[in-house]
Design a protein around this motif. Structure first.
Motif, mmCIF file in Angstrom:
data_model
loop_
_atom_site.group_PDB
_atom_site.id
_atom_site.type_symbol
_atom_site.label_atom_id
_atom_site.label_comp_id
_atom_site.label_asym_id
_atom_site.label_seq_id
_atom_site.Cartn_x
_atom_site.Cartn_y
_atom_site.Cartn_z
ATOM 1 N N GLY A 15 0.747 -1.374 0.055
ATOM 2 C CA GLY A 15 -0.289 -0.075 0.161
ATOM 3 C C GLY A 15 1.109 1.440 0.263
ATOM 4 N N GLN A 16 2.039 1.099 0.764
ATOM 5 C CA GLN A 16 2.963 2.205 1.157
ATOM 6 C C GLN A 16 3.772 2.596 -0.614
ATOM 7 N N ALA A 17 4.306 0.937 -1.275
ATOM 8 C CA ALA A 17 4.072 1.688 -2.682
ATOM 9 C C ALA A 17 3.488 2.082 -3.627
ATOM 10 N N GLN A 18 2.263 1.495 -3.597
ATOM 11 C CA GLN A 18 1.334 2.218 -4.402
ATOM 12 C C GLN A 18 1.205 3.902 -4.298
ATOM 13 N N GLN A 19 0.918 4.356 -2.636
ATOM 14 C CA GLN A 19 0.900 5.310 -2.223
ATOM 15 C C GLN A 19 2.568 6.455 -2.862
ATOM 16 N N ALA A 20 3.305 6.204 -2.943
ATOM 17 C CA ALA A 20 4.385 6.582 -3.908
ATOM 18 C C ALA A 20 4.851 7.020 -4.957
ATOM 19 N N ALA A 23 1.921 9.361 -5.892
ATOM 20 C CA ALA A 23 2.376 10.989 -6.229
ATOM 21 C C ALA A 23 3.650 11.142 -6.418
ATOM 22 N N SER A 24 4.569 10.772 -6.956
ATOM 23 C CA SER A 24 4.900 10.097 -7.247
ATOM 24 C C SER A 24 5.032 11.205 -9.249
ATOM 25 N N LYS A 25 3.592 10.259 -10.055
ATOM 26 C CA LYS A 25 3.360 10.435 -11.286
ATOM 27 C C LYS A 25 2.215 11.806 -10.956
ATOM 28 N N LEU A 26 1.766 11.896 -9.373
ATOM 29 C CA LEU A 26 1.193 13.812 -9.610
ATOM 30 C C LEU A 26 1.511 14.326 -9.689
ATOM 31 N N ALA A 27 3.675 14.292 -9.533
ATOM 32 C CA ALA A 27 3.909 15.968 -8.683
ATOM 33 C C ALA A 27 4.898 15.923 -10.205
ATOM 34 N N THR A 50 -4.112 17.031 -0.825
ATOM 35 C CA THR A 50 -3.730 15.224 0.041
ATOM 36 C C THR A 50 -2.426 15.779 0.693
ATOM 37 N N PHE A 51 -1.361 16.036 -0.143
ATOM 38 C CA PHE A 51 -0.571 15.978 1.342
ATOM 39 C C PHE A 51 0.022 17.188 2.089
ATOM 40 N N ASN A 62 11.697 17.177 -5.893
ATOM 41 C CA ASN A 62 12.287 16.072 -6.190
ATOM 42 C C ASN A 62 12.557 15.035 -7.471
ATOM 43 N N GLU A 63 10.663 15.335 -7.578
ATOM 44 C CA GLU A 63 10.627 14.806 -9.307
ATOM 45 C C GLU A 63 11.626 15.451 -10.659
#
Length: 79
Positions: A15-20, A23-27, A50-51, A62-63
């Motif tokens: 779940g944490q990996a999917q959320q990360a 978040a990366s795709k959104l960024a 969200t964040f 970061n992106e």
């Protein structure tokens, strides 16, 4: 023989990996990589909702670094 991860812990990690990943795709979208202006604004709004504003800015930075941009702020000197 190695210990296996309990199913609860494995589910939490997935779940944490999917959320990360989301978040990366959104960024990436919020930075405007391969999306229209409307999609960029919507991604930015979703990230902030969200964040929070500060974490959203950090995710976007970061992106940009991952894409090869020069670091900003203290990251210039301290990585």
């Amino acid at each position: 023989m190695f210990d296996r991860m309990p199913p609860e812990k494995l589910a939490k990690a997935k779940g944490q990996a999917q959320q990360a990943g989301e978040a990366s795709k959104l960024a990436q979208a919020a930075n405007g990589h391969g999306v229209t202006g409307a999609e960029r604004r919507k991604a930015e709004e979703t990230l902030v909702r969200t964040f929070g504003k500060r974490k959203a800015a950090q995710l976007k930075e970061n992106e940009l670094l991952r894409a090869g941009a020069a670091p900003k702020g203290l990251r210039k000197w301290f990585g």
